[in-house]
Write an enzyme that holds these catalytic residues in place. Sequence first.
Site, short mmCIF file in Angstrom:
data_model
loop_
_atom_site.label_atom_id
_atom_site.label_comp_id
_atom_site.label_asym_id
_atom_site.label_seq_id
_atom_site.Cartn_x
_atom_site.Cartn_y
_atom_site.Cartn_z
N LYS A 80 0.86 -1.18 0.00
CA LYS A 80 0.00 0.00 0.00
C LYS A 80 0.90 1.22 0.00
O LYS A 80 2.07 1.15 0.39
CB LYS A 80 -0.85 -0.02 1.28
CG LYS A 80 -2.12 0.77 1.20
CD LYS A 80 -3.31 -0.05 0.77
CE LYS A 80 -4.56 0.81 0.71
NZ LYS A 80 -5.76 0.04 0.42
N GLY A 178 -24.06 4.82 5.14
CA GLY A 178 -23.14 5.38 4.14
C GLY A 178 -23.60 5.03 2.74
O GLY A 178 -23.70 3.86 2.38
N GLY A 180 -22.31 6.17 -0.28
CA GLY A 180 -21.33 6.65 -1.25
C GLY A 180 -21.23 5.71 -2.43
O GLY A 180 -22.21 5.06 -2.81
N HIS A 181 -20.02 5.61 -2.97
CA HIS A 181 -19.83 4.79 -4.17
C HIS A 181 -20.27 3.35 -3.96
O HIS A 181 -20.93 2.76 -4.81
CB HIS A 181 -18.35 4.80 -4.56
CG HIS A 181 -17.90 6.13 -5.07
ND1 HIS A 181 -17.35 7.09 -4.27
CD2 HIS A 181 -17.96 6.65 -6.31
CE1 HIS A 181 -17.08 8.15 -4.99
NE2 HIS A 181 -17.44 7.93 -6.23
N VAL A 182 -19.91 2.78 -2.81
CA VAL A 182 -20.25 1.38 -2.57
C VAL A 182 -21.68 1.26 -2.04
O VAL A 182 -22.49 0.48 -2.55
CB VAL A 182 -19.27 0.73 -1.56
CG1 VAL A 182 -19.68 -0.72 -1.29
CG2 VAL A 182 -17.84 0.79 -2.09
N TYR A 184 -24.38 3.03 -2.18
CA TYR A 184 -25.51 3.28 -3.09
C TYR A 184 -25.70 2.11 -4.06
O TYR A 184 -26.82 1.64 -4.29
CB TYR A 184 -25.28 4.59 -3.85
CG TYR A 184 -26.55 5.20 -4.38
CD1 TYR A 184 -27.33 6.03 -3.58
CD2 TYR A 184 -26.98 4.92 -5.68
CE1 TYR A 184 -28.51 6.58 -4.08
CE2 TYR A 184 -28.16 5.47 -6.18
CZ TYR A 184 -28.92 6.30 -5.37
OH TYR A 184 -30.08 6.84 -5.85
P1 NAD Z 1 -17.44 7.14 -0.28
O1 NAD Z 1 -16.56 8.20 0.27
O2 NAD Z 1 -17.87 7.21 -1.70
O3 NAD Z 1 -18.78 7.05 0.59
C1 NAD Z 1 -18.83 7.11 1.97
C2 NAD Z 1 -20.19 7.72 2.33
O4 NAD Z 1 -20.37 7.58 3.74
C3 NAD Z 1 -20.32 9.20 2.00
O5 NAD Z 1 -21.50 9.39 1.24
C4 NAD Z 1 -20.37 9.88 3.36
O6 NAD Z 1 -21.19 11.03 3.37
C5 NAD Z 1 -20.97 8.77 4.21
N1 NAD Z 1 -20.71 8.87 5.64
C6 NAD Z 1 -19.55 9.23 6.28
N2 NAD Z 1 -19.72 9.15 7.61
C7 NAD Z 1 -20.98 8.72 7.83
C8 NAD Z 1 -21.75 8.43 8.99
N3 NAD Z 1 -21.25 8.57 10.22
N4 NAD Z 1 -23.01 7.99 8.83
C9 NAD Z 1 -23.55 7.84 7.60
N5 NAD Z 1 -22.86 8.12 6.47
C10 NAD Z 1 -21.61 8.55 6.57
O7 NAD Z 1 -16.70 5.75 0.05
P2 NAD Z 1 -16.92 4.35 -0.67
O8 NAD Z 1 -15.99 4.22 -1.80
O9 NAD Z 1 -18.39 4.12 -0.87
O10 NAD Z 1 -16.39 3.35 0.47
C11 NAD Z 1 -17.16 3.12 1.65
C12 NAD Z 1 -16.32 2.29 2.62
O11 NAD Z 1 -15.93 1.05 2.02
C13 NAD Z 1 -15.02 2.96 3.07
O12 NAD Z 1 -14.76 2.57 4.40
C14 NAD Z 1 -13.97 2.32 2.16
O13 NAD Z 1 -12.68 2.33 2.75
C15 NAD Z 1 -14.51 0.91 2.03
N6 NAD Z 1 -14.10 0.23 0.81
C16 NAD Z 1 -14.39 0.76 -0.41
C17 NAD Z 1 -13.99 0.10 -1.56
C18 NAD Z 1 -14.33 0.66 -2.93
O14 NAD Z 1 -14.26 -0.09 -3.90
N7 NAD Z 1 -14.72 1.93 -3.04
C19 NAD Z 1 -13.30 -1.11 -1.48
C20 NAD Z 1 -13.03 -1.67 -0.21
C21 NAD Z 1 -13.44 -0.98 0.93
#
Ligand code: NAD
Length: 352
Positions: A80, A178, A180-182, A184
Amino acid sequence: MTVFTNRAFDAHEQVVFAQDPISGLHAIMAIHNTSRGPSLGGCRMWPYPDEAAAITDVLRLSRGMTYKSALANLPFGGGKSVIIGDPKRDKSTALFEAMGRAVDSLGGSYTVAEDVGISVEDVETMATQTRHATGTRASGVGDPSPGTAFGVFHGIRAAVRHRLGRDDLSDIPVAVQGLGHVGYNLCRLLSNAGARLYVSDLDAERSREAARAFDARTVAVEDIIAAQVEVFSPCALGGVINDAALQRLQAKIIAGAANNQLAEDRHGQVLKDRGILYAPDYVINAGGIINISHAGPAYNEAKAFQHIARIHDTLLAIFQRADKSGTPTSEAANRLAEERFNPRGTKAAEAA
Ligand code: NAD
């Protein structure tokens, strides 16, 4: 500030500090273990308060990648990188070119991809300087989150099957924290499978949007942990399973995408004692890296997603192992991963 004595060091093979005075790059690349193959892991950009915080983060994350790839049976080791800086302020083409050169200087023992604070476009800029960058659009993969969400969906199916004895998700109440990307994307898959959704995001408009799109009920940020549901799916931040949260949690299953969900290792045992089934985060959220393992000119999305769906079977095997050995699922996953890589490191060490 320590490296060798840092708790997260855990026999890292290499930790490299890179700086570029012209672009202002300050980065750390950590390679934990390459006994399964060259290390692969994202680059995170974050305004760390100090270097010690950045070192601890990169060591913890790269070690985690060794375990993640081993459990997904991928031919990768764990690595990483982190860039110390504010992704909202400090990004530049020169910065990511310098990062690409830094990655290249490792000669392929580390391949970089995107992570928090880093976009696919940023990795593409690094890729102009090194061939050891993946998850770019040219590799056929791009945004990892649909793959991650798909894996979490199949992980939830496995947990529901094991804990509730149900083969489908129809009418099962699920709380998604949450959106976000995942989160939703996950809601879409769960809604199509007939789950009843409770959703929450810091961004209230995002919650309302999900409520409209998936016929979900919105829940206040501070109350989602206490929703009356069968499955709680953390898809926001790490550390959400802590002592205070456990007093309010109603769900029988915790299965979501967030990294490092357990505030402390001992919470794995607390969950077990309370009969709450925990899908270890680094197993259920491996969809993105599994997808990346298919990157290349012959990328085939259907094939990659079939591979991601196997997270279901990996989790069932871990749940069964945990039941048999009487250990928390988090520990059962760690032991299984450790059987799959050589703690002494590189392939050369393995042969010795
Ligand atoms: P993202 O930043 O797109 O979305 C995170 C969402 O969580 C945001 O919309 C934010 O407003 C919301 N949020 C933050 N704090 C909050 C709370 N206390 N209550 C409710 N909502 C809250 O991130 P992502 O890419 O969707 O990833 C989400 C999680 O999954 C992260 O922990 C990330 O490390 C993990 N993850 C993501 C991936 C990936 O492919 N994107 C892969 C492995 C792990």
